[in-house]
Design a protein around this motif. Structure first.
Motif, PDB file in Angstrom:
ATOM      1  N   ALA A  23      19.351   8.750 -13.793  1.00  0.00           N
ATOM      2  CA  ALA A  23      17.943   8.390 -13.956  1.00  0.00           C
ATOM      3  C   ALA A  23      17.406   7.742 -12.687  1.00  0.00           C
ATOM      4  O   ALA A  23      18.074   6.908 -12.065  1.00  0.00           O
ATOM      5  N   VAL A  24      16.194   8.124 -12.316  1.00  0.00           N
ATOM      6  CA  VAL A  24      15.542   7.576 -11.126  1.00  0.00           C
ATOM      7  C   VAL A  24      14.427   6.639 -11.573  1.00  0.00           C
ATOM      8  O   VAL A  24      13.594   7.002 -12.404  1.00  0.00           O
ATOM      9  N   LEU A  25      14.421   5.441 -10.999  1.00  0.00           N
ATOM     10  CA  LEU A  25      13.428   4.435 -11.340  1.00  0.00           C
ATOM     11  C   LEU A  25      12.720   3.955 -10.085  1.00  0.00           C
ATOM     12  O   LEU A  25      13.306   3.916  -8.992  1.00  0.00           O
ATOM     13  N   MET A  26      11.448   3.599 -10.229  1.00  0.00           N
ATOM     14  CA  MET A  26      10.724   2.969  -9.132  1.00  0.00           C
ATOM     15  C   MET A  26      11.130   1.507  -9.032  1.00  0.00           C
ATOM     16  O   MET A  26      11.363   0.846 -10.047  1.00  0.00           O
ATOM     17  N   THR A  27      11.200   0.991  -7.809  1.00  0.00           N
ATOM     18  CA  THR A  27      11.464  -0.435  -7.628  1.00  0.00           C
ATOM     19  C   THR A  27      10.225  -1.233  -8.028  1.00  0.00           C
ATOM     20  O   THR A  27       9.134  -0.688  -8.169  1.00  0.00           O
ATOM     21  N   ASP A  28      10.389  -2.533  -8.190  1.00  0.00           N
ATOM     22  CA  ASP A  28       9.262  -3.386  -8.563  1.00  0.00           C
ATOM     23  C   ASP A  28       8.134  -3.308  -7.541  1.00  0.00           C
ATOM     24  O   ASP A  28       6.952  -3.233  -7.907  1.00  0.00           O
ATOM     25  N   ASP A  29       8.500  -3.319  -6.249  1.00  0.00           N
ATOM     26  CA  ASP A  29       7.467  -3.266  -5.206  1.00  0.00           C
ATOM     27  C   ASP A  29       6.704  -1.949  -5.244  1.00  0.00           C
ATOM     28  O   ASP A  29       5.475  -1.915  -5.079  1.00  0.00           O
ATOM     29  N   THR A  30       7.416  -0.851  -5.451  1.00  0.00           N
ATOM     30  CA  THR A  30       6.755   0.450  -5.522  1.00  0.00           C
ATOM     31  C   THR A  30       5.860   0.538  -6.751  1.00  0.00           C
ATOM     32  O   THR A  30       4.751   1.078  -6.688  1.00  0.00           O
ATOM     33  N   ARG A  31       6.325  -0.020  -7.856  1.00  0.00           N
ATOM     34  CA  ARG A  31       5.512  -0.023  -9.070  1.00  0.00           C
ATOM     35  C   ARG A  31       4.230  -0.827  -8.853  1.00  0.00           C
ATOM     36  O   ARG A  31       3.146  -0.427  -9.299  1.00  0.00           O
ATOM     37  N   LYS A  32       4.334  -1.949  -8.150  1.00  0.00           N
ATOM     38  CA  LYS A  32       3.143  -2.758  -7.856  1.00  0.00           C
ATOM     39  C   LYS A  32       2.175  -1.983  -6.964  1.00  0.00           C
ATOM     40  O   LYS A  32       0.956  -2.018  -7.171  1.00  0.00           O
ATOM     41  N   THR A  33       2.719  -1.294  -5.951  1.00  0.00           N
ATOM     42  CA  THR A  33       1.871  -0.477  -5.078  1.00  0.00           C
ATOM     43  C   THR A  33       1.204   0.630  -5.881  1.00  0.00           C
ATOM     44  O   THR A  33       0.006   0.907  -5.716  1.00  0.00           O
ATOM     45  N   PHE A  34       1.960   1.268  -6.751  1.00  0.00           N
ATOM     46  CA  PHE A  34       1.454   2.348  -7.592  1.00  0.00           C
ATOM     47  C   PHE A  34       0.277   1.865  -8.427  1.00  0.00           C
ATOM     48  O   PHE A  34      -0.792   2.491  -8.462  1.00  0.00           O
ATOM     49  N   ILE A  35       0.446   0.724  -9.089  1.00  0.00           N
ATOM     50  CA  ILE A  35      -0.604   0.197  -9.963  1.00  0.00           C
ATOM     51  C   ILE A  35      -1.833  -0.213  -9.155  1.00  0.00           C
ATOM     52  O   ILE A  35      -2.978   0.039  -9.565  1.00  0.00           O
ATOM     53  N   ALA A  36      -1.611  -0.831  -7.992  1.00  0.00           N
ATOM     54  CA  ALA A  36      -2.743  -1.249  -7.150  1.00  0.00           C
ATOM     55  C   ALA A  36      -3.557  -0.039  -6.703  1.00  0.00           C
ATOM     56  O   ALA A  36      -4.802  -0.059  -6.740  1.00  0.00           O
ATOM     57  N   GLU A  37      -2.882   1.035  -6.288  1.00  0.00           N
ATOM     58  CA  GLU A  37      -3.577   2.251  -5.864  1.00  0.00           C
ATOM     59  C   GLU A  37      -4.249   2.939  -7.057  1.00  0.00           C
ATOM     60  O   GLU A  37      -5.340   3.510  -6.925  1.00  0.00           O
ATOM     61  N   TRP A  38      -3.610   2.867  -8.214  1.00  0.00           N
ATOM     62  CA  TRP A  38      -4.184   3.441  -9.443  1.00  0.00           C
ATOM     63  C   TRP A  38      -5.506   2.754  -9.778  1.00  0.00           C
ATOM     64  O   TRP A  38      -6.497   3.406 -10.116  1.00  0.00           O
ATOM     65  N   GLN A  39      -5.525   1.426  -9.654  1.00  0.00           N
ATOM     66  CA  GLN A  39      -6.749   0.685  -9.936  1.00  0.00           C
ATOM     67  C   GLN A  39      -7.856   1.038  -8.942  1.00  0.00           C
ATOM     68  O   GLN A  39      -9.026   1.141  -9.314  1.00  0.00           O
ATOM     69  N   LYS A  40      -7.492   1.250  -7.692  1.00  0.00           N
ATOM     70  CA  LYS A  40      -8.472   1.675  -6.688  1.00  0.00           C
ATOM     71  C   LYS A  40      -9.035   3.048  -7.030  1.00  0.00           C
ATOM     72  O   LYS A  40     -10.239   3.289  -6.930  1.00  0.00           O
ATOM     73  N   LYS A  41      -8.143   3.945  -7.430  1.00  0.00           N
ATOM     74  CA  LYS A  41      -8.575   5.302  -7.772  1.00  0.00           C
ATOM     75  C   LYS A  41      -9.546   5.279  -8.938  1.00  0.00           C
ATOM     76  O   LYS A  41     -10.540   6.015  -8.964  1.00  0.00           O
ATOM     77  N   LYS A  42      -9.286   4.431  -9.925  1.00  0.00           N
ATOM     78  CA  LYS A  42     -10.138   4.354 -11.103  1.00  0.00           C
ATOM     79  C   LYS A  42     -11.559   3.910 -10.757  1.00  0.00           C
ATOM     80  O   LYS A  42     -12.500   4.187 -11.497  1.00  0.00           O
ATOM     81  N   LYS A  43     -11.732   3.233  -9.632  1.00  0.00           N
ATOM     82  CA  LYS A  43     -13.050   2.728  -9.258  1.00  0.00           C
ATOM     83  C   LYS A  43     -13.852   3.717  -8.420  1.00  0.00           C
ATOM     84  O   LYS A  43     -15.020   3.462  -8.121  1.00  0.00           O
ATOM     85  N   GLU A  44     -13.249   4.850  -8.043  1.00  0.00           N
ATOM     86  CA  GLU A  44     -13.985   5.854  -7.275  1.00  0.00           C
ATOM     87  C   GLU A  44     -15.085   6.466  -8.141  1.00  0.00           C
ATOM     88  O   GLU A  44     -14.880   6.729  -9.328  1.00  0.00           O
ATOM     89  N   ILE A  45     -16.236   6.702  -7.533  1.00  0.00           N
ATOM     90  CA  ILE A  45     -17.394   7.223  -8.253  1.00  0.00           C
ATOM     91  C   ILE A  45     -17.398   8.748  -8.213  1.00  0.00           C
ATOM     92  O   ILE A  45     -17.203   9.362  -7.162  1.00  0.00           O
ATOM     93  N   ILE A  46     -17.621   9.355  -9.377  1.00  0.00           N
ATOM     94  CA  ILE A  46     -17.769  10.806  -9.468  1.00  0.00           C
ATOM     95  C   ILE A  46     -19.022  11.107 -10.294  1.00  0.00           C
ATOM     96  O   ILE A  46     -19.630  10.204 -10.868  1.00  0.00           O
ATOM     97  N   VAL A  47     -19.402  12.356 -10.343  1.00  0.00           N
ATOM     98  CA  VAL A  47     -20.479  12.799 -11.238  1.00  0.00           C
ATOM     99  C   VAL A  47     -19.836  13.491 -12.427  1.00  0.00           C
ATOM    100  O   VAL A  47     -19.136  14.499 -12.266  1.00  0.00           O
TER     101      VAL A  47
END
Length: 343
Positions: free
Chosen positions: A281-305
């Motif tokens: 099994a392959v798991l993300m490290t804690d730091d990678t998971r934090k980066t993933f979530i931070a980038e996910w939150q940024k993506k969610k704020k992008e404006i689309i039509v």
């Protein structure tokens, strides 16, 4: 703050909601940042912890306006409903639709049409932008298969046949997914979709993205008064948010898959951010998971039509819009549920 389909969304986590006459007032610090007449609203959704004045809560209860609270990351916390417009009628309509084979099939069809349409869009965009870096012929064949799958799905007669069509389309889409990985090919490769547990870096990221997306849809469905556990495509199991899984199909490729590809192709994550267990099994490290979530939150704020509303929204609001549209269809306000089909 943003009004969509008669629902006010307050996305600032520092905002406080109060009542002024017949208006809801949004206050950030000591500053009023918006107000809206209550008679225009069916619901208010707040992404924050500062709360709501008792006067506004009482007024909303009297007027039958639902109040829903999510944390800043979009996890559902609570919902308050007054006695005038509860959700029992909407949920009854949802339950009736779930046992109506024709209605269930139609909703499930539209969710999967959105899924396949968007998956094809992802492939076509890759061909357009990176033709010289990929096997454009193979990706083009997969895109053509997805295109031909849409009318077949429209013509399906049973839910089992529909699941079979969806499985074929997903298999073809994932057969060329490795072509979409343009960087770090040595450590980020995709041979097939595997989970429980994921066996490579890409599948580990995809599984995490799908979990976040399912959580977003679960929260969105709760805010509009639908039961996330009563679905139309996915079978019902204890603890399984079947309706959230149904509806997230539309955003799997266009949001989650593209997000994972961006992290890889832009080298926002690297192979150092993963660990392998004895069972493979392959798991993300804690730091990678934090980066993933931070980038996910940024993506969610992008404006689309939004393609159906033709109105500007944040990516993170799409699950809420789609949940509202499904609720409107179940109430009889729309002729059919309009899936999210990205343009």
């Amino acid at each position: 703050m943003k009004k969509l389909l008669n629902t006010l969304y307050v996305t600032s986590e520092d905002s406080y909601l109060s009542l002024d006459g017949e208006n809801v007032v949004v206050i950030n610090g000591q500053k009023e940042i918006g107000r809206l007449p209550l008679h225009n609203l069916e619901g208010i959704v707040s992404f924050g912890y500062r709360g709501t004045s008792p006067a506004l809560m009482g007024k909303c209860a009297d007027e039958g306006i639902s109040l829903a609270y999510l944390n800043p990351q979009g996890r559902f916390l609570a919902r308050i409903n007054g006695p005038i417009k509860g959700n029992v009628i909407l949920r009854h309509q949802q339950f009736q639709a779930s046992i109506n084979s024709e209605k269930s099939l139609n909703i499930a069809k539209n969710c999967l049409i959105g899924k396949i349409y968007n998956a094809r869009w992802v492939l076509e965009r890759c061909i357009r932008d990176h033709r010289m870096q990929i096997d454009a012929e193979e990706v083009g064949k997969a895109s053509a298969f997805l295109k031909n799958s849409i009318p077949l799905i429209q013509d399906t007669k049973t839910i089992d046949e529909l699941r079979g069509r969806e499985g074929e389309a997903a298999s073809v889409y994932f057969s060329v997914f490795d072509e979409l990985i343009l960087q770090q090919k040595k450590n980020f490769y995709f041979h097939n979709r595997n989970r429980r547990p994921p066996m490579d870096n890409v599948n580990a990221m995809l599984s995490f993205a799908y979990t976040l997306l399912a959580n977003s849809y679960t929260a969105a469905l709760e805010t509009v008064g639908l039961d996330p556990y009563i679905g139309f495509l996915h079978t019902e199991r204890p603890g399984r948010a079947s309706l959230a899984l149904d509806m997230m199909e539309e955003l799997r490729s266009i949001f989650a898959d593209r997000f994972v590809l961006t992290l890889i192709n832009k080298k926002i994550v690297t192979s150092k951010g993963f660990s392998k267990k004895e069972n493979g099994a392959v798991l993300m490290t804690d730091d990678t998971r934090k980066t993933f979530i931070a980038e996910w939150q940024k993506k969610k704020k992008e404006i689309i039509v939004h393609p159906f509303l033709n109105d500007k929204v944040e990516w993170g609001m799409v699950p809420h819009v789609q949940s509202l549209l499904l609720a409107r269809y179940l109430r009889g306000d729309l002729d059919e549920y309009p899936p999210f089909m990205w343009k």
